[in-house]
Motif scaffolding. Structure first.
Motif, mmCIF file in Angstrom:
data_model
loop_
_atom_site.group_PDB
_atom_site.id
_atom_site.type_symbol
_atom_site.label_atom_id
_atom_site.label_comp_id
_atom_site.label_asym_id
_atom_site.label_seq_id
_atom_site.Cartn_x
_atom_site.Cartn_y
_atom_site.Cartn_z
ATOM 1 N N THR A 128 0.855 -1.283 0.165
ATOM 2 C CA THR A 128 -0.133 -0.078 -0.087
ATOM 3 C C THR A 128 1.017 1.150 -0.128
ATOM 4 O OG1 THR A 128 -1.441 -1.190 1.542
ATOM 5 C CG2 THR A 128 -1.934 0.969 0.932
ATOM 6 N N ILE A 136 2.196 4.756 -2.682
ATOM 7 C CA ILE A 136 2.449 5.348 -4.143
ATOM 8 C C ILE A 136 3.874 5.986 -4.137
ATOM 9 C CG2 ILE A 136 0.002 5.738 -4.400
ATOM 10 C CD1 ILE A 136 0.321 8.533 -3.412
ATOM 11 N N ASP A 139 -0.078 9.240 -8.605
ATOM 12 C CA ASP A 139 -0.690 8.030 -8.538
ATOM 13 C C ASP A 139 -1.942 7.826 -7.829
ATOM 14 O OD1 ASP A 139 1.825 7.164 -9.754
ATOM 15 O OD2 ASP A 139 2.824 6.236 -7.926
ATOM 16 N N SER A 140 -2.557 6.702 -8.077
ATOM 17 C CA SER A 140 -3.949 6.576 -7.740
ATOM 18 C C SER A 140 -3.817 5.862 -6.126
ATOM 19 C CB SER A 140 -4.774 5.761 -8.571
ATOM 20 O OG SER A 140 -5.899 5.069 -7.794
ATOM 21 N N GLN A 163 -6.763 5.055 -4.525
ATOM 22 C CA GLN A 163 -7.522 4.041 -4.399
ATOM 23 C C GLN A 163 -6.563 2.747 -4.925
ATOM 24 O OE1 GLN A 163 -11.243 4.239 -3.862
ATOM 25 N NE2 GLN A 163 -10.295 2.278 -3.489
ATOM 26 N N ASN A 164 -6.036 2.770 -6.088
ATOM 27 C CA ASN A 164 -5.255 1.606 -6.432
ATOM 28 C C ASN A 164 -4.340 1.119 -5.266
ATOM 29 O OD1 ASN A 164 -6.496 1.641 -8.719
ATOM 30 N ND2 ASN A 164 -5.087 2.354 -9.822
ATOM 31 N N ALA A 165 -3.573 1.879 -4.834
ATOM 32 C CA ALA A 165 -2.650 1.514 -3.672
ATOM 33 C C ALA A 165 -3.252 0.704 -2.614
ATOM 34 C CB ALA A 165 -1.975 2.816 -3.204
ATOM 35 N N ASN A 185 -6.313 -0.692 -2.752
ATOM 36 C CA ASN A 185 -6.794 -2.036 -3.514
ATOM 37 C C ASN A 185 -5.845 -3.145 -3.454
ATOM 38 O OD1 ASN A 185 -9.421 -0.911 -3.791
ATOM 39 N ND2 ASN A 185 -9.144 -0.395 -5.965
ATOM 40 N N MET A 186 -4.321 -2.645 -3.912
ATOM 41 C CA MET A 186 -3.384 -3.572 -3.941
ATOM 42 C C MET A 186 -3.125 -4.315 -2.719
ATOM 43 S SD MET A 186 -1.800 -4.376 -6.487
ATOM 44 C CE MET A 186 0.031 -4.981 -5.840
ATOM 45 N N TRP A 218 -6.391 -6.563 -1.636
ATOM 46 C CA TRP A 218 -6.574 -7.850 -2.250
ATOM 47 C C TRP A 218 -5.340 -8.627 -2.152
ATOM 48 C CZ3 TRP A 218 -10.995 -9.431 -3.663
ATOM 49 C CH2 TRP A 218 -11.935 -8.565 -4.042
#
Lengths: 819, 819
Positions: free
Chosen positions: A289, A291, A296-297, A299-301, A303-304, A307
């Protein structure tokens, strides 16, 4: 007992150690200028003041409840006064979990603001590490608490060779009861606090005085920021602590009903081990988690991180289940399944959780159809905005309920009721990561507030706003996850209750059960009504106080005089403590009143069955009201937020301060108590009522006395508490027809050990005559000759598992009257 | 059959005759000046246009459904293609009931306006007589329809001496299905129509253009007044027609399960007779509904009429029950009760209905705590007003649910499931009076609208407003009554379903049943969501059309040009027909999909049991959502109305057009679809889904084929359809062991009549050998030797009444496999 159980508290300890390291790191960060520090200290002090006041009220409750529990523990066979100790430890750890979270959050907030002065990546790191501290603290304390108490109670109540596991687990339920009841008060009290302050601050500050949110001139702004901490952080921490414990416990209760050879209690250990494993993989997930650049996003961090921990846990649980559970068939209440069925159920749980999150996000995210429909309806005014939000909220129950129903049926078909429970446990395994993500939101929100109040440069606020926006989405998906796990956990607790209460069906076709179903369904309505009315009342007190300060303290608006922040803090504190009592009392008392009040009232319907109907009503209605309120509130919030960037309605673009925006603010304000007070409380309500029922179940059980003695008709009765495990070969019923000497010889020839032999011989009097009697409340059924039914089980277990009777030919004394 | 049954259609005929007299009287009244007549004719034409368009859509539905029903009637033993005829008659009579109401209402409205020019007493007389016409029409048609169809089907399916009553009642259920499905569409369609027009007219007319309500310049004003007729009158008429029929039918279904000697079917006749009696006493009650002076209380006059009819019915039902039911013990599914228990249940029903009305009035009346709390919250804006109303609505579920739960338990304890059903029937007995009072409201409302549009002197509007205000209260109490009766009726239908489907328990502890309970609970949410979203969408179309007319037709505001009323009428008509389909489809299709879709899917759980879980969920959630929405809507409405006379908030008095008043208008607008569209639809939703389930029950029954044949194992099998009632003494099983001659002698010596003797002898072949066989689907269990079980019952009745088996010693073939 399998030595692997000692791994459980150990894994918890690892979690707490990592937490300490992360906490030290956060503390080491820069705290910014003096002004920022002053504001942060107001928030921290206000938050602590609330927690202390809350603890004081709750300590009275906890002591009284503990005394009642200790007394009740002496009344029935399957409980013990130790339940009071478990209860108090659960209550204290739950409060501690909330405290850890709030303490770190009130430190991380200002440090995040300071970090946001340099870069987004740094700000994310500080705020997410703050959240991680809380996540690890909650999960670590829960696992250590559950693990060590289980070891303690197992050794206390389950002497080697016997299987009085039921008492150990029943006493452990006290831990969950303590955790969940503190959670309820913390969630409701915190929820009322934060929304009273928020609504009050907005209505006068933003609407009447026209100053921005979090403006330092608003007397309620500190209370508002305190509220983020006591509601969204401390309340949520206690809430998830309670859920986590309840889920694991429910699985353990059902697990102990799965009888395996060689004292194998792996089904009981499995949920604790999965939780421990999930904790470790949550730590691993935090590594992902991060960036690097401003663009950078975030949210993506997140989510990574999320998940990766979920997928790692899923993979690892395959090996864990395969390693720990025995090969061959497992049986729970007549349902047969294999260990791969158990693993499949875990996967079902993860899928259900993921789907619920996705659906929740769809219904509350900006740019999607539901939020857009509310925006369009804002064009025709406040009323159509409200109608739109209510309609979206109600609609949003459809898919989650279908997913949940499918989840119940599939996890049941894989591994029976144990499957339903373990699905919930799997879903909750990565609670530490979930909570880190959830708690990061309010920290970022607070950081933005401090930036605004300290009048820092706009790019700082921009960075914290970026984090905050992501926090809103994660908060919504977290709630979807939470309600799904609460629903499955309640079902597991429900099933556990049915077992302990000794009933074999909850037949809603019976009039009293149906009446109870109605009353149960009504409880989430009155609970929500009390919660949102409380917010309304407290907000009005706040509005009046803020108006008074603006009126009576000259110079506030010109920054010349400082508002009396502490008065607003005091109003929120007082109101929330006063208002949390009624809803809390409903949740705690109704099951007790129904369980005891209807005991023996109806000839054909036990009070346990009536209480079962009540719980079903509460669960169904609570899940629906929870989803409805959370999603309506989230959708209204984001409909309002959409106006910040401008929205197009019928070809015209509207921004903040337009008429449609004002309508959307109304919707947001209505949604506030929905999504942050009553909606999230539904989770705890349904679980707490189930746990209370589970704790009182031995007292209202239909199976332990009276008519059910028929189960042992024509059987030799022996004392349960003094009965060592006889291994089948040392059948004491044989001794009943022998002299003392003959019995002793037989024991030797069969290879019974000394305890077993001594036990057999203790059934003869001084003259060598068989007496074999023991007090009525300690008798147990020693089993049929063919050993298929009742063997080594108390009558109650036999009554609780009619399916095992049904599988047998008719005519066995133990089963004949049972189906 | 008891000849008293012919009294039923006769009483209905009396009702229709009185209706004709009253209708002629209303028609004879003055209609006022040309302008008034013109406006009234717009309303009447718009209303008829809607009804015709609606009928066209519904006729397609009715024909398709009838074909499906006729086909399905050929598939199972207990149904018959005649069910399609019953369905069509039910549908047509339901539509006719709505038409009668609307026709008289669109005539009475302008005549009431004209009467209000002379005196309040006259205006009340005209409007109440209009209402009475509708009430008598609905009740009269229902009783004639049910009574004559019952006589027809009884004579068709129950040849003298046999007892194949089940088929007769099952076919009669088609009548109720027809009535209730038209009712659903009429209620939902009408509800969408009226609220789309109302909200649309208000948002542009009152809020944007600043012209009063019902102003002739508002293009949507005619649509608004049409809406009052199609929604509040025609919709409500069809609704109550459906409820009335469903309640009586449910009691009949349960009544036919009470087996009495000598073909006594009095438990089946009782509900129809109570309804007939209630109709007569409703006529008597209308004599008491009058005032003399301008200052007399209209509310008191209505209460006098209402209570006198209720009390007279209660007293008369004592004598009726005592006369018609036999002395001694009646037994339904193992529950034993006496005729005085039945009477007590009727009283319970009346008390529950009265309490529900009182509670509803408390929560929605001006000057009481709930409405006042909403007024106070209006001071801080739109949002707090909404929060206040939602909170009041949720809170208002508590007492009604407790009353209902107590009602279920007490009526059950007095007379079992028959008691629950007869309580509902008692409550519905005075439907004619209830409806007269209910329908009087919209007539007075319309009269006021015509007065306003025709710019009559203010005292006229004052008189109609006086009537209208009372109408609002009666509408609220009527809704309380309606939801209570719907809840009890649903339970009775639920019980009837369980019997016909041949299941003996609905165990929510089974995973699929629990999943169905969740899905059932969700249905009222999606139904409400669809209904209120439909109103929102249609209202926005209306807003845009009204805005367009104001913009594009010059001179409207100066009374120089006439608005295009018919365009607004067309918008409402089109929208309501389009939007009523989805909610209607849910109600009709879900039970069918669940019932057939899960047939045979789960080994331990029949689809009937799953469907039972679904129905329980729908009923509980539907009752809660109904009460919540009705009361929240009613409270918001009266909070707004309170501002007309001025309200005091924090020492300041606020009137119309003040800021708090604007907030209260928002609440009222949100409440409109709650209280007039989705809320009242909940009644029909829960009943309709139960009736659909009842109609499909024989198809998904677990008891009629296959394994259950075991019930007759080792028994002589005889043909059900050819089997005259053998009176116990002419036991054919004895003949099985005799020669033909011996059998003939035995018949003579036992005093069997010629039919019975002929039946016995028909079981021998030409050579005098016993054959006694008949086609498998006509076999029935002739009974155990001791006559306690199965005697004279089909296997299914035996399976449906496991309690009677449980009461017996074990080992009887008929019962052994049943419990």
């Amino acid at each position: 007992m399998n030595q692997i159980v000692y791994l459980v508290p150990l894994l918890g300890l690892v979690g707490l150690l990592v937490m300490a390291v992360k906490s030290a790191w956060v503390n080491k960060q820069e705290t910014g200028d003096e002004n920022m520090n002053r504001l942060a200290s107001y928030i921290a002090k206000g938050a602590m003041a609330f927690l202390k006041a809350e603890w004081k009220v709750l300590s009275y409750f906890a002591i009284i409840a503990a005394i009642l529990l200790a007394w009740s523990g002496t009344l029935v066979e399957n409980s013990h006064p130790m339940i009071a100790v478990a209860f108090l430890i659960g209550a204290v750890l739950s409060a501690l979990a909330g405290y850890i979270g709030m303490n770190i959050a009130t430190k991380a907030n200002v440090r995040t603001t300071q970090a946001a002065r340099t870069s987004l990546a740094k700000a994310l790191k500080v705020s997410f590490n703050g959240g991680t501290v809380m996540g690890l603290g909650v999960a670590g304390l829960a696992i250590i608490g559950l693990g060590s108490l289980f070891i303690l109670f197992y050794n206390m109540f389950v002497p080697i060779g016997t299987s009085n596991m039921e008492t150990a687990i029943e006493v452990l339920a006290g831990f969950s009861l303590g955790a969940e009841s503190i959670a309820l008060f913390a969630r409701v009290g915190g929820g009322i606090y934060t929304k009273a302050a928020d609504v009050g601050a907005d209505l006068v500050g933003k609407v009447e005085a026209g100053i921005p949110e979090d403006d330092v001139r608003n007397p309620a702004t500190i209370a508002d920021n305190v509220g983020d901490n006591v509601g969204d952080v401390a309340g949520m921490g206690a809430d998830l602590f309670g859920s986590y414990v309840a889920t694991i416990l429910a699985t353990m209760v059902l697990g102990q009903e799965i009888k395996l050879p060689n004292n194998d209690i792996s089904p009981v250990l499995l949920p604790m081990l999965i939780a421990g494993m999930g904790l470790i993989f949550s730590i691993v997930g935090t590594w992902f988690t991060r960036i690097k650049n401003e663009t950078d996003s975030v949210q993506n961090a997140l989510n990574m991180g999320n998940w990766s921990s979920i997928i790692l846990t899923a993979i690892a649980s395959y090996f864990l289940v395969d390693y720990i559970l025995p090969n061959g068939t497992l049986t729970l209440r007549g349902f047969e399944f294999t260990k791969m069925g158990v693993f499949s159920s875990i996967i079902v749980g993860l899928v259900v959780g993921a789907l619920m999150s996705i659906v929740t996000e769809y219904y509350t995210a900006m740019g999607k159809r539901p939020v857009n429909s509310i925006i369009q309806k804002s064009a025709t005014g406040h009323a159509t905005n409200i109608i739109g939000g209510l309609s979206v909220g109600m609609e949003s129950t459809v898919i989650p309920i279908l997913v949940l129903a499918a989840g119940i049926i599939t996890s049941y078909s894989f591994a029976g009721l144990y499957g339903v429970a373990i699905a919930a446990a799997g879903m909750m395994a990565t609670t530490a990561m979930q909570l880190a993500i959830d708690a990061f939101g309010p920290i970022a929100d607070n950081a933005g507030g401090i930036a605004e109040m300290s009048q820092l440069p706009p790019e700082v606020r921009e960075r914290t706003d970026n984090l905050d926006a992501v926090g809103n989405t994660t908060a919504a998906t977290g709630k979807g996850f939470a309600i799904a796990s609460a629903a499955l956990t309640s079902l597991a607790l429900f099933a556990a209750f049915v077992g302990v209460a000794g009933i074999d069906a909850i037949n809603i076709y019976k009039a009293p059960v149906l009446a109870a179903l109605f009353i149960g369904g009504m409880i989430p309505f009155i609970f929500s009504s009390l919660a949102i009315a409380a917010v309304g009342r407290a907000a009005m007190d706040m509005v009046n106080e803020v108006r008074r300060q603006f009126r009576e303290i000259p110079g506030i608006m010109e920054y010349k005089a400082q508002p009396e922040y502490e008065k607003c803090v005091a109003i929120s504190t007082k109101a929330s403590l006063r208002e949390m009592l009624a809803p809390g009392a409903i949740a705690l008392l109704v099951p007790v009143l129904v369980g005891f009040g209807f005991k023996g009232v109806f000839p054909d319907t036990s009070s346990a069955e009536i209480l079962g109907g009540l719980l079903a009503g509460v669960t169904v209605s609570g899940v629906l009201m929870g989803i409805f309120q959370n999603n309506a509130g989230g959708a209204w919030d984001n409909a309002k937020k959409s106006f910040e960037k401008g929205v197009e309605i019928n070809g015209e673009t509207f921004y903040k301060k337009s008429e449609p925006h004002k309508a959307s603010v109304t919707g947001d304000t209505v949604g506030d108590p929905f999504k942050d007070t009553s909606g999230p409380s539904m989770n705890i309500l349904i679980k707490l009522m189930s746990i209370v029922s589970l704790v009182i179940a031995p007292h209202i059980s239909t199976a332990s006395h009276g008519a059910d003695k028929d189960c042992c008709k024509n059987k030799t009765e022996v004392c349960a508490s003094e009965n060592p495990h006889m291994n089948g070969k040392c059948d004491m019923t044989l001794c009943a027809t022998m002299s003392k000497d003959e019995c002793a010889k037989m024991c030797d020839s069969l290879g019974c050990d000394s305890t077993q032999k001594a036990h057999c011989l203790s059934m003869y009097d001084a003259n060598g005559n068989w007496i074999g009697q023991c007090p009525a409340d300690k008798m147990e059924c020693q089993g049929d000759a063919d050993g298929k039914c009742c063997k080594g089980e108390t009558e109650k277990a036999c009554a609780a598992d009619p399916a095992s009777c049904k599988n047998k030919a008719e005519g066995k004394a133990c089963c004949k009257d049972k189906h």
